[in-house]
Structure formats: structure tokens, C-alpha cells
Design a protein around this motif. Structure first.
Motif, mmCIF file in Angstrom:
data_model
loop_
_atom_site.group_PDB
_atom_site.id
_atom_site.type_symbol
_atom_site.label_atom_id
_atom_site.label_comp_id
_atom_site.label_asym_id
_atom_site.label_seq_id
_atom_site.Cartn_x
_atom_site.Cartn_y
_atom_site.Cartn_z
ATOM 1 N N UNK A 103 0.846 -1.176 0.000
ATOM 2 C CA UNK A 103 0.000 0.000 0.000
ATOM 3 C C UNK A 103 0.885 1.231 0.000
ATOM 4 N N UNK A 104 0.559 2.205 -0.865
ATOM 5 C CA UNK A 104 1.239 3.485 -0.714
ATOM 6 C C UNK A 104 0.197 4.590 -0.607
ATOM 7 N N UNK A 105 0.584 5.598 0.189
ATOM 8 C CA UNK A 105 -0.336 6.676 0.571
ATOM 9 C C UNK A 105 0.392 7.994 0.368
ATOM 10 N N UNK A 106 -0.291 8.967 -0.192
ATOM 11 C CA UNK A 106 0.262 10.322 -0.193
ATOM 12 C C UNK A 106 -0.672 11.184 0.649
ATOM 13 N N UNK A 107 -0.176 11.628 1.787
ATOM 14 C CA UNK A 107 -0.999 12.471 2.665
ATOM 15 C C UNK A 107 -0.793 13.936 2.258
ATOM 16 N N UNK A 108 -1.774 14.774 2.618
ATOM 17 C CA UNK A 108 -1.612 16.216 2.338
ATOM 18 C C UNK A 108 -0.435 16.776 3.133
ATOM 19 N N UNK A 109 -0.139 16.133 4.274
ATOM 20 C CA UNK A 109 0.956 16.604 5.124
ATOM 21 C C UNK A 109 0.476 17.644 6.109
ATOM 22 N N UNK A 110 1.448 18.282 6.737
ATOM 23 C CA UNK A 110 1.130 19.233 7.813
ATOM 24 C C UNK A 110 1.721 20.602 7.488
ATOM 25 N N UNK A 111 1.059 21.658 8.005
ATOM 26 C CA UNK A 111 1.665 22.998 7.943
ATOM 27 C C UNK A 111 1.853 23.554 9.350
ATOM 28 N N UNK A 112 1.830 22.632 10.330
ATOM 29 C CA UNK A 112 2.131 23.041 11.698
ATOM 30 C C UNK A 112 0.933 23.534 12.489
ATOM 31 N N UNK A 113 -0.263 23.550 11.851
ATOM 32 C CA UNK A 113 -1.469 23.941 12.595
ATOM 33 C C UNK A 113 -2.537 22.862 12.388
ATOM 34 N N UNK A 114 -3.523 22.811 13.287
ATOM 35 C CA UNK A 114 -4.600 21.822 13.103
ATOM 36 C C UNK A 114 -5.744 22.350 12.234
ATOM 37 N N UNK A 115 -5.564 23.514 11.598
ATOM 38 C CA UNK A 115 -6.658 24.111 10.821
ATOM 39 C C UNK A 115 -6.775 23.464 9.447
ATOM 40 N N UNK A 116 -7.973 23.602 8.835
ATOM 41 C CA UNK A 116 -8.223 22.887 7.569
ATOM 42 C C UNK A 116 -7.502 23.503 6.370
ATOM 43 N N UNK A 117 -7.056 24.724 6.496
ATOM 44 C CA UNK A 117 -6.375 25.413 5.396
ATOM 45 C C UNK A 117 -5.123 24.625 4.965
ATOM 46 N N UNK A 118 -5.090 24.156 3.709
ATOM 47 C CA UNK A 118 -3.942 23.333 3.292
ATOM 48 C C UNK A 118 -2.694 24.142 2.908
ATOM 49 N N UNK A 119 -2.761 25.474 3.010
ATOM 50 C CA UNK A 119 -1.612 26.291 2.599
ATOM 51 C C UNK A 119 -0.358 25.874 3.370
ATOM 52 N N UNK A 120 0.686 25.609 2.606
ATOM 53 C CA UNK A 120 1.971 25.301 3.237
ATOM 54 C C UNK A 120 2.143 23.844 3.646
ATOM 55 N N UNK A 121 1.126 23.011 3.406
ATOM 56 C CA UNK A 121 1.272 21.585 3.748
ATOM 57 C C UNK A 121 2.312 20.929 2.842
ATOM 58 N N UNK A 122 3.116 20.062 3.426
ATOM 59 C CA UNK A 122 4.150 19.353 2.645
ATOM 60 C C UNK A 122 3.726 17.888 2.552
ATOM 61 N N UNK A 123 3.353 17.418 1.324
ATOM 62 C CA UNK A 123 2.858 16.033 1.192
ATOM 63 C C UNK A 123 3.888 15.000 1.650
ATOM 64 N N UNK A 124 3.370 13.910 2.184
ATOM 65 C CA UNK A 124 4.213 12.870 2.774
ATOM 66 C C UNK A 124 3.873 11.527 2.112
ATOM 67 N N UNK A 125 4.874 10.905 1.505
ATOM 68 C CA UNK A 125 4.671 9.612 0.842
ATOM 69 C C UNK A 125 5.000 8.484 1.822
ATOM 70 N N UNK A 126 4.059 7.543 1.938
ATOM 71 C CA UNK A 126 4.229 6.385 2.830
ATOM 72 C C UNK A 126 4.081 5.123 1.969
ATOM 73 N N UNK A 127 4.968 4.167 2.147
ATOM 74 C CA UNK A 127 4.839 2.885 1.417
ATOM 75 C C UNK A 127 5.061 1.754 2.412
ATOM 76 N N UNK A 128 4.170 0.771 2.370
ATOM 77 C CA UNK A 128 4.335 -0.396 3.257
ATOM 78 C C UNK A 128 4.073 -1.680 2.476
#
Ligand code: PLP
Length: 288
Positions: free
Chosen positions: A90-115
Motif C-alpha cells: 500500500x502506498x499513501x500520499x498524505x496532504x501533510x502538515x503545515x504546523x497547525x490543526x486548521x483545515x487550510x492546506x496552505x503550506x502543507x508538505x505532502x508525505x509519501x508512505x509505502x508499506x
């Protein structure tokens, strides 16, 4: 061999693989994924899965941090590093985090996960018992089923309903009451030697596509169409398709026995062709 996973741009022991609680995948189910299988050291239709993954990314405005070639190499490498010949991957690309819990995706850095995990056999010799559930598949204007997104609550609810009814699997309708999908599976009905499969509000499954191609090679006509429950209740055969499950017979739907109640001849022919395709170089990428 201890399992390893790919996360945050590197391979780590799977037990140490983690994502931030501020990742939008955790907060909002915001991300996309793919599931592939390795069989006898070859990954089935990896190119098709990578293409569908990139379409999912494009549809939800996610930038994949690696090229398709690099992604392919990382997926193959994950299977190899785990020493698996037969694997659920399974591989997943998450939107990532921008350091806040708010829904605004500005500044999020996507994170690739593979298992990669040992292959989980979900085959059924006798066939599954299905029930039509109350929860419907959303139309494309609400949540596009073509996108293989992390937003699977709708499907999980269907599974919970099926479990409460003590059947094996849910059959989901669309908002118009037409046959749509099972959670994680496409649906085929066979009547008088003709295969039919829903065309609206479904994931365009790679196994669905493979089944259609194999059926045509075997001389069975295939139609993508709208299907009513009547079409399912009166079918000679019904079966489900998915990468992780293969082609699974359905023996009962809403208390009605489907066909003879045994896996049918069309499914048997397709299962043989599918098994041959799984390890054929025509369709698969070697793990090496
Ligand atoms: N439909 C849904 C909603 C799915 O999540 C899946 C696979 O996980 C499928 C159908 C089957 O698709 P595929 O054959 O590409 O695995």
C-alpha cells in the motif's frame, strides 16, 4: 527479516514509521492511496496503479513529491527490502502538515508512505453472502469515486452494516438505487454469458479493467451500464473484483440464491485467466 516502511523520504523499521498528528490525513482524511499486490516476485499492473494514483493526485490538487519512475522504484524496493515474494503493498500520499490543526492546506508538505505486508488470502471457495445496505455511494459531485482517496468512511459504514447483519459483504447502491460497488470491490453480474458492470460513481478498478480485458479475450461480451437490483437478483452469476481480493464469487444477495448458488463457469474461466495473468511478464513488474 524485520518489516521496513518508507515514510518522510526514507526507509525506517515499520514499528518506528509514524506521521504527525497535524497531518491532514489524520485530521481530515485528506490524501490518496493505492494498493497493489506482489505475486511470485512480480507486482501486478504496477504501471496502471501508478497512472491511476497520479490521476487521483491531480484530481485533489496534491503534488507527488517524486517522479513516477522514482515512485515505481520505491514501491518495488519496499517489497524487496521486506523479503516478500507474495505481498500486500500500500502506498499513501498524505496532504501533510503545515504546523497547525486548521483545515487550510496552505503550506502543507505532502508525505509519501509505502508499506508491504505478507499477502493476505481473501479468496472464497463457496462464495460470499451479500446484503444491500442503507448507506449509498455518494455521487461524483459530492465525493468522486474515481479518486482513491483516504476518505473511506462511507465504505466503512457499509461494512459495519454488513457485519451487523451477519453477512460477508455489503452491496452498495448509488443515490438513484442502482447497483454500485461493494466496499473496496467492483461488481460484475453475468446473465446469458454477458458480463455487466456499473459505470457510474465507481472506482475504475484495475481488476475491473483486467477482468474486462480477459473476458473479451475469452469471448465473453462485456457491457458497462446501469444495473438495477433486479439485474443482480436474476443474474446467473455475480462476482466482486479487487486487487487485494482477486475475483470473488457471490452466492447470495438479500436472501436470494444467485444462479446455482455455486461459483459459475464464467467466473471460473476468468479466475483461471486472472491467475495466469498475475505472474505473466506481460502484466507485471519483477521485484528483482
Ligand atoms: N472500489 C473501491 C471503492 C476500492 O477501494 C477498490 C480497491 O480498493 C476497488 C473498487 C477495486 O479496485 P482495484 O481493482 O483497482 O483494486
Amino acid at each position: 527479516m524485520s518489516p521496513v516502511a518508507y515514510v518522510g523520504g526514507q526507509f525506517v523499521p515499520e514499528a518506528e514509521a509514524s506521521v504527525s498528528i497535524l497531518d491532514h490525513a489524520v485530521l481530515y482524511g485528506d490524501g490518496v492511496f493505492e494498493t497493489v499486490i506482489a505475486w511470485e516476485g512480480r507486482i501486478f499492473r504496477l504501471d496502471a496503479h501508478v497512472r491511476r494514483f497520479l490521476r487521483s493526485c491531480a484530481a485533489v490538487a496534491l503534488d507527488c513529491p517524486v517522479t513516477p519512475e522514482r515512485l515505481t522504484e520505491r514501491v518495488v524496493s519496499t517489497v524487496r527490502r521486506n523479503g516478500l515474494a507474495d505481498a500486500y503493498v500500500k502506498w499513501i500520499l498524505t496532504r501533510g502538515s503545515n504546523g497547525t490543526p486548521l483545515m487550510d492546506p496552505t503550506g502543507c508538505v505532502p508525505n509519501l508512505i509505502i508499506m508491504a505486508r505478507p499477502f493476505i488470502d481473501r479468496s472464497s471457495e463457496t462464495g460470499l453472502r451479500l446484503k444491500t445496505v442503507a448507506v449509498r455511494r455518494p455521487p461524483g459531485q459530492v465525493l468522486d469515486a474515481h479518486v482513491k482517496s483516504l476518505n473511506y468512511l462511507n465504505l466503512v459504514m457499509a461494512k459495519i452494516e454488513a457485519r451487523a447483519a451477519a453477512v460477508d459483504q455489503a452491496l452498495m447502491l448509488d443515490v438513484h438505487g442502482r447497483v454500485c460497488e461493494a466496499p473496496g470491490f467492483n461488481v460484475f453480474v453475468v446473465t446469458d454469458g454477458v458480463l455487466r458492470t456499473p459505470r457510474h460513481d465507481v472506482l475504475l478498478g484495475i481488476t475491473r479493467q483486467t477482468t474486462m480485458e480477459l473476458a473479451e479475450e475469452l469471448g465473453f461480451p462485456v457491457v458497462e451500464t446501469d444495473l438495477e437490483l433486479y439485474d443482480a437478483y436474476t443474474a446467473d452469476e455475480i462476482f466482486l473484483t479487487s486487487t487485494a481480493g482477486g475475483l470473488l464469487p457471490v452466492r447470495e444477495l438479500d436472501g436470494r440464491t444467485i444462479g446455482s448458488g455455486e461459483p459459475g463457469p464464467v467466473l471460473s474461466a476468468l479466475q483461471d485467466a486472472y491467475r495466469a495473468a498475475l505472474s505473466s511478464p506481460r502484466w507485471s513488474t519483477p521485484v528483482g
